[in-house]
Design a protein around this motif. Structure first.
Motif, short mmCIF file in Angstrom:
data_model
loop_
_atom_site.label_atom_id
_atom_site.label_comp_id
_atom_site.label_asym_id
_atom_site.label_seq_id
_atom_site.Cartn_x
_atom_site.Cartn_y
_atom_site.Cartn_z
N ARG A 359 0.92 -1.16 0.00
CA ARG A 359 -0.08 -0.03 -0.06
C ARG A 359 0.88 1.27 -0.01
O ARG A 359 0.48 2.47 -0.19
N THR A 360 2.16 1.25 0.08
CA THR A 360 3.06 2.26 0.30
C THR A 360 3.50 2.74 -1.14
O THR A 360 3.69 1.73 -2.03
N GLU A 388 4.23 7.87 0.50
CA GLU A 388 3.01 7.85 0.74
C GLU A 388 2.17 6.59 0.93
O GLU A 388 2.52 5.55 0.60
N ARG A 389 1.45 6.72 1.88
CA ARG A 389 0.52 5.89 2.34
C ARG A 389 -0.82 5.91 2.74
O ARG A 389 -1.04 6.94 3.32
N PRO A 390 -1.85 5.51 2.15
CA PRO A 390 -3.34 5.56 2.21
C PRO A 390 -3.70 5.28 3.81
O PRO A 390 -3.30 4.01 4.09
N VAL A 396 -4.58 10.15 3.18
CA VAL A 396 -3.31 9.88 2.53
C VAL A 396 -2.03 10.45 3.35
O VAL A 396 -2.27 11.76 3.39
N GLN A 398 1.98 11.46 4.15
CA GLN A 398 3.39 11.52 3.26
C GLN A 398 4.44 11.87 4.23
O GLN A 398 4.21 12.64 5.02
#
Length: 614
Positions: A359-360, A388-390, A396, A398
């Motif tokens: 996911r990253t 960045e990761r949701p 999100v 970052q």
């Protein structure tokens, strides 16, 4: 030989001249009217369903065909009556003043001389409107009774409501959806028992449901002719394995695969039966986007002329859904009448999704920047590497390092700078549309601590923006958009590089004012920047017709000399604009004027671009 030919020609002439032959070729014209039913909203539905009206011009008929249509009409209209709860309704059709079933009517119509269209009248008789009396759910087997009982009453139906068919069908679909959301992927309606009691003018509805077993997801299957590394797509999709079945989880995984950016489409299909372990197999079918893409963008601002950019993009660049983008931008092409004041930026950006837990995303960028502005001149190399990761459906986060090196100054007085920063950012998007939002909220905040590599010392630059959208007509016809921005330099002094100070004014800020013109000025009346920023905008976006829309807006902004935002010297701009909706966002033309100008400000500004102002 001549006499048979003459006989044949004469026979053909008589045939073509006969009324019957003309009717067979052209049909009998007729005009259908539908008498008022006396029920509000029913007449338009009857008119739309009338086959007599629909086929009058596109499918002419002779007398026998017209009578056949008239006799079939009541059965067609019966579906309309029942859909609205009129289960004892009837309709009478008169053709040329006679009931359609009148003996010999077709022959008389065939012999009718050509002239005015045959009048056809439909007389609806709705009768009483039936009501719902009993609404019940029943499980197919005793073992499933508890799951069915947990559903409660069907949604949208109540005793005493009109016995309309549409709410019954909607309630049935909702029952299946609710069972599936409860973890039953194979839920089905075994039977729908509808009993109409004409004596009581009531209807009973009973559903027999088969929830089926509750299940979890089996390891998802990946299908499709994709060039993306199967290990990457499997890692993203595998998070679904073992989760309790739910349509939302299934769709979330589909969106996560789409978010990799390498696919033109991702389709999902759940199996119709469970596997030998009792889990539900799910297949995601991938279709790749084109590997290469290129494009350009043009915009215009009154004070500085046109701007433009070109880009080339390589998707799935190295086989792991990477996106490599090369971009060149030039602006202020009309400033100064030459090339000395032209701004430019050449950048390379690489996005590598699916890292760590799938996911990253790694976002690496390097850019060469040349700026010639009223506030400062700057030549720099800028580089950053962000992760960045949701989180959840909307957030999100970052973070990552950034480096800047170059020179900055005025009037040829250059000063070198070397900054190291660490970006901390968060974005939230709860809007309904990425390119042209009409409802919801967007928010972003970025705080970057900077350190001067050679001179020592540092500061924190923080900027936050909130946008919200209200759709007052629920169809995008009238939308109010609001934006607010706050910025602050924490722990800064006047030694902060000029480009890190805050400015306001221009197309993305306060329209009507020149770019960066709002805020403190130096002794030569040039923008000097500040330590805090306040901006606000309000737009009324009104669709006029089709894809064409109009906008009225007010912008405000203030730049202060302390790190606490100041409202003491707010500048206002107002104007109107035109929007034309396209598949890639609205084309925008805005005209704005400053309402309380500073010395040297222009009298108006014109802004052309793609996408909404915010």
């Amino acid at each position: 030989m001549k006499r048979p030919q003459a006989t044949l020609i004469l026979a053909l002439g008589l045939l073509l001249a006969s009324p019957l032959a003309a009717q067979e070729q052209q049909g009998i014209p007729y005009a259908t009217t539908i008498a008022p039913s006396g029920v509000e909203g029913l007449d338009s539905a009857l008119t739309d369903a009338s086959r007599l009206r629909r086929l009058a011009e596109e499918a002419p008929v002779d007398g026998f065909g017209l009578v056949a249509r008239a006799l079939a009409e009541p059965r067609l209209l019966d579906d309309v009556f029942r859909s609205e709860g009129y289960w004892a309704a009837d309709a009478t059709v008169l053709v040329d003043g006679q009931p359609a079933a009148t003996p010999g009517l077709a022959e008389r119509l065939a012999a009718r001389p050509a002239g005015a269209p045959v009048p056809v009248e439909v007389r609806p008789a709705p009768g009483p409107r039936y009501t719902l009396r009993r609404i019940a759910l029943r499980a197919q087997s005793p073992a499933e009774a508890q799951d069915v009982a947990a559903l409660g009453a069907p949604q949208g139906l109540a005793q005493g409501d009109p016995a309309r068919s549409a709410p019954v069908l909607d309630a049935e679909s909702d029952l299946i959806d609710r069972l599936r959301r409860a973890g039953h992927p194979l839920a089905a309606v075994v039977d729908r028992e509808v009993v109409v009691d004409h004596e009581a003018q009531a209807m009973d509805v009973t559903w027999v449901l088969a929830p089926g077993p509750a299940a979890r997801f089996a390891p998802p299957l990946i299908a499709g002719d994709s060039a993306v590394n199967p290990a990457l797509t499997a890692r993203v999709a595998s998070r679904l394995t073992g989760q309790p079945y739910s349509p939302a989880a299934q769709e979330r995984t589909r969106r996560e695969l789409m978010a990799l950016g390498a696919f033109d489409s991702v389709r999902v299909r759940a199996a119709q039966r469970l596997d030998e372990t009792g889990a539900l197999p799910v297949t995601y079918t991938l279709a790749d986007r084109p590997r290469n893409a290129a494009g350009f963008n043009l915009s215009y601002e009154t004070n500085y002329g046109p701007s433009g950019s070109v880009y080339y993009e390589r998707r799935n660049a190295f086989g792991n859904a990477e996106r490599l983008r090369l971009e060149a931008t030039v602006s202020r092409l009309g400033a100064g009448g030459g090339t000395e004041d032209v701004n430019s930026r050449i950048a390379a950006n690489l996005r590598r999704p699916g890292l760590i837990d799938g996911r990253t995303t790694l976002v690496a960028e390097v850019a060469a920047v040349r700026e010639r502005l009223e506030a400062y001149d700057r030549d720099a190399i800028v580089a950053s590497t962000l992760l960045e990761r949701p989180f959840g459906e909307r957030w999100v986060l970052q973070t990552g390092p950034s480096l800047e090196t170059g020179r900055i100054g005025r009037d040829g007085n250059w000063q070198e700078f070397h900054l190291a920063g660490w970006v901390l950012g968060a974005r939230y998007d709860g809007t309904d549309n990425l390119l042209d939002p009409r409802s919801g909220i967007r928010a972003s905040i970025v705080a970057t601590p900077y350190a001067d590599v050679l001179e020592g010392g540092g500061f924190i630059r923080a900027l936050g923006t909130l946008r919200t959208y209200y759709d007052f007509t629920s169809d995008g016809g009238s939308v109010v958009a609001l934006r607010g921005t706050l910025g602050s330099l924490v722990g800064a002094d006047r030694a902060v590089p000029l480009d890190k100070r805050f400015y306001a004014g221009g197309g993305g800020s306060v329209r009507g004012y020149s770019y960066q013109s709002i805020g403190p000025r130096d002794a030569r009346n040039r923008p000097d920047g500040g330590s805090s920023l306040v901006e606000a905008s309000a737009e009324l976006r009104q669709r006029v017709r089709g894809n064409l829309g109009m906008v009225a807006f007010v912008d405000a902004g203030s730049v202060g000399q302390t790190e606490t935002p100041s409202f003491s010297d707010v500048r206002l701009g107002a104007g109107v604009g035109v929007r034309y909706a396209t598949a890639i966002g609205p084309v925008r033309l805005d005209v704005a004027v400053p309402l309380n100008k500073q010395e040297g400000d222009a009298g108006y500004g014109i802004y052309v671009g793609l996408g909404q102002a915010f």
